[in-house]
Design a protein around this motif. Structure first.
Motif, PDB file in Angstrom:
ATOM      1  N   ALA A   1       0.859  -1.176   0.000  1.00 34.79           N
ATOM      2  CA  ALA A   1       0.000   0.000   0.000  1.00 34.79           C
ATOM      3  C   ALA A   1       0.899   1.232   0.000  1.00 34.79           C
ATOM      4  CB  ALA A   1      -0.895   0.014   1.232  1.00 34.79           C
ATOM      5  N   TYR A   2       0.545   2.209  -0.808  1.00 34.61           N
ATOM      6  CA  TYR A   2       1.272   3.475  -0.867  1.00 34.61           C
ATOM      7  C   TYR A   2       0.317   4.568  -0.398  1.00 34.61           C
ATOM      8  CZ  TYR A   2       4.842   1.007  -3.489  1.00 34.61           C
ATOM      9  OH  TYR A   2       5.824   0.132  -3.857  1.00 34.61           O
ATOM     10  N   PRO A   3       0.368   4.929   0.913  1.00 33.86           N
ATOM     11  CA  PRO A   3      -0.564   5.917   1.440  1.00 33.86           C
ATOM     12  C   PRO A   3      -0.252   7.324   0.927  1.00 33.86           C
ATOM     13  CG  PRO A   3       0.628   4.805   3.217  1.00 33.86           C
ATOM     14  CD  PRO A   3       1.212   4.356   1.938  1.00 33.86           C
TER      15      PRO A   3
ATOM     16  N   ASP B   1       3.947   0.977   2.543  1.00 29.96           N
ATOM     17  CA  ASP B   1       3.553   0.750   3.925  1.00 29.96           C
ATOM     18  C   ASP B   1       4.698   0.215   4.784  1.00 29.96           C
ATOM     19  OD1 ASP B   1       3.591  -1.632   2.533  1.00 29.96           O
ATOM     20  OD2 ASP B   1       1.582  -2.260   3.119  1.00 29.96           O
ATOM     21  N   ASP B   2       5.469  -0.722   4.258  1.00 28.77           N
ATOM     22  CA  ASP B   2       6.584  -1.288   5.027  1.00 28.77           C
ATOM     23  C   ASP B   2       7.627  -0.232   5.376  1.00 28.77           C
ATOM     24  OD1 ASP B   2       5.426  -3.775   4.927  1.00 28.77           O
ATOM     25  OD2 ASP B   2       6.708  -4.535   3.329  1.00 28.77           O
ATOM     26  N   GLU B   3       7.910   0.655   4.439  1.00 25.89           N
ATOM     27  CA  GLU B   3       8.904   1.699   4.684  1.00 25.89           C
ATOM     28  C   GLU B   3       8.441   2.655   5.783  1.00 25.89           C
ATOM     29  OE1 GLU B   3      11.313   5.177   2.235  1.00 25.89           O
ATOM     30  OE2 GLU B   3      10.146   3.705   1.133  1.00 25.89           O
ATOM     31  N   LEU B   4       7.172   3.036   5.748  1.00 23.66           N
ATOM     32  CA  LEU B   4       6.639   3.942   6.773  1.00 23.66           C
ATOM     33  C   LEU B   4       6.616   3.274   8.145  1.00 23.66           C
ATOM     34  CD1 LEU B   4       3.700   5.507   4.745  1.00 23.66           C
ATOM     35  CD2 LEU B   4       5.825   6.634   5.418  1.00 23.66           C
ATOM     36  N   VAL B   5       6.228   2.010   8.187  1.00 30.05           N
ATOM     37  CA  VAL B   5       6.189   1.273   9.454  1.00 30.05           C
ATOM     38  C   VAL B   5       7.581   1.179  10.064  1.00 30.05           C
ATOM     39  CG1 VAL B   5       5.827  -1.046  10.403  1.00 30.05           C
ATOM     40  CG2 VAL B   5       4.083  -0.006   8.957  1.00 30.05           C
ATOM     41  N   CYS B   6       8.586   0.897   9.252  1.00 27.95           N
ATOM     42  CA  CYS B   6       9.964   0.803   9.751  1.00 27.95           C
ATOM     43  C   CYS B   6      10.507   2.167  10.169  1.00 27.95           C
ATOM     44  CB  CYS B   6      10.876   0.190   8.697  1.00 27.95           C
ATOM     45  SG  CYS B   6      10.545  -1.544   8.401  1.00 27.95           S
ATOM     46  N   LYS B   7      10.211   3.199   9.387  1.00 27.80           N
ATOM     47  CA  LYS B   7      10.734   4.535   9.678  1.00 27.80           C
ATOM     48  C   LYS B   7      10.184   5.087  10.988  1.00 27.80           C
ATOM     49  CE  LYS B   7      11.040   9.186   7.741  1.00 27.80           C
ATOM     50  NZ  LYS B   7      10.767  10.043   6.581  1.00 27.80           N
ATOM     51  N   PHE B   8       8.877   4.929  11.213  1.00 29.41           N
ATOM     52  CA  PHE B   8       8.241   5.520  12.393  1.00 29.41           C
ATOM     53  C   PHE B   8       8.025   4.525  13.525  1.00 29.41           C
ATOM     54  CE2 PHE B   8       6.995   8.311   8.873  1.00 29.41           C
ATOM     55  CZ  PHE B   8       7.518   9.499   9.351  1.00 29.41           C
ATOM     56  N   GLU B   9       8.350   3.256  13.301  1.00 29.65           N
ATOM     57  CA  GLU B   9       8.256   2.214  14.324  1.00 29.65           C
ATOM     58  C   GLU B   9       6.869   2.144  14.952  1.00 29.65           C
ATOM     59  OE1 GLU B   9      11.504   2.995  16.990  1.00 29.65           O
ATOM     60  OE2 GLU B   9      12.984   2.270  15.553  1.00 29.65           O
ATOM     61  N   GLN B  10       5.847   2.261  14.126  1.00 27.74           N
ATOM     62  CA  GLN B  10       4.450   2.177  14.554  1.00 27.74           C
ATOM     63  C   GLN B  10       3.691   1.365  13.514  1.00 27.74           C
ATOM     64  OE1 GLN B  10       3.045   3.647  17.305  1.00 27.74           O
ATOM     65  NE2 GLN B  10       4.913   4.662  17.961  1.00 27.74           N
ATOM     66  N   PRO B  11       2.609   0.684  13.895  1.00 29.46           N
ATOM     67  CA  PRO B  11       1.794  -0.007  12.894  1.00 29.46           C
ATOM     68  C   PRO B  11       1.153   0.988  11.926  1.00 29.46           C
ATOM     69  CG  PRO B  11       1.059  -0.531  15.133  1.00 29.46           C
ATOM     70  CD  PRO B  11       2.136   0.497  15.239  1.00 29.46           C
ATOM     71  N   LEU B  12       0.928   0.564  10.696  1.00 24.99           N
ATOM     72  CA  LEU B  12       0.396   1.457   9.672  1.00 24.99           C
ATOM     73  C   LEU B  12      -0.962   2.032  10.064  1.00 24.99           C
ATOM     74  CD1 LEU B  12       0.870   2.727   6.888  1.00 24.99           C
ATOM     75  CD2 LEU B  12      -0.403   0.806   5.919  1.00 24.99           C
ATOM     76  N   ASN B  13      -1.835   1.211  10.636  1.00 23.70           N
ATOM     77  CA  ASN B  13      -3.156   1.728  10.996  1.00 23.70           C
ATOM     78  C   ASN B  13      -3.070   2.828  12.054  1.00 23.70           C
ATOM     79  OD1 ASN B  13      -2.420  -0.107  12.986  1.00 23.70           O
ATOM     80  ND2 ASN B  13      -4.489  -0.869  13.284  1.00 23.70           N
ATOM     81  N   LYS B  14      -2.107   2.747  12.962  1.00 26.96           N
ATOM     82  CA  LYS B  14      -1.930   3.803  13.970  1.00 26.96           C
ATOM     83  C   LYS B  14      -1.413   5.086  13.308  1.00 26.96           C
ATOM     84  CE  LYS B  14       0.106   4.987  18.374  1.00 26.96           C
ATOM     85  NZ  LYS B  14       0.955   4.577  19.497  1.00 26.96           N
TER      86      LYS B  14
END
Length: 152
Positions: free
Chosen positions: A55-57, A117-130
């Motif tokens: 997913a590309y938000p 989605d994976d890049e954002l989750v790793c960068k911010f260390e939070q689940p994508l839905n959060k």
């Protein structure tokens, strides 16, 4: 027919009686155990049967607001996020809200459709839905998602 029905119930393929034994090397010729979903998924990805979809938000707002609504007050009082015009923050709740607001601003800036989605989750260390919930909460805008398979 009874053995076929039993096989379907237990999710095991039926093998003819002469193939049920062991191979020449002494190893069992039974098919892999697909009860473990991770093995099944890995097999599918490795053999090209399954593709990973990312997913590309995209933050749909023109810009992230520079001010946030004061959550401790029921009125529409506004607190500026600019450190020069802000009064000291007193409570832990206000500190947490300010940190979440700043995080949401950073996340919104990264949600430009070029990061998956994976890049954002790793960068911010939070689940994508959060991350999506934070941006939507503080910006009042919806996040849209573009879905694409990863290119190998």
């Amino acid at each position: 027919e009874a053995s076929l029905l039993e096989s379907m119930r237990s999710s095991r393929p039926v093998m003819p009686a002469d193939e049920r034994g062991s191979t020449k090397a002494g190893k069992s010729s039974a098919p892999p155990n697909w009860n473990d979903i991770t093995q099944f998924i890995s097999f599918g990805v490795v053999h090209g049967l399954l593709a990973r979809v990312h997913a590309y938000p995209i933050f749909t707002g023109s810009s992230f607001p520079e001010k946030r609504i004061d959550p401790s007050n029921n009125t529409s009082a506004i607190i500026s996020s600019d450190s020069t015009s802000r009064q000291p923050i007193n409570s832990r709740h206000e500190i947490a809200e300010e940190k979440n607001f700043q995080l949401a601003k950073s996340v919104a800036a990264s949600m430009d459709g070029t990061r998956c989605d994976d890049e954002l989750v790793c960068k911010f260390e939070q689940p994508l839905n959060k991350l999506v919930d934070l941006v939507e909460k503080y910006s009042g805008e919806k996040i849209i998602h573009i879905y694409a398979t990863s290119s190998a």
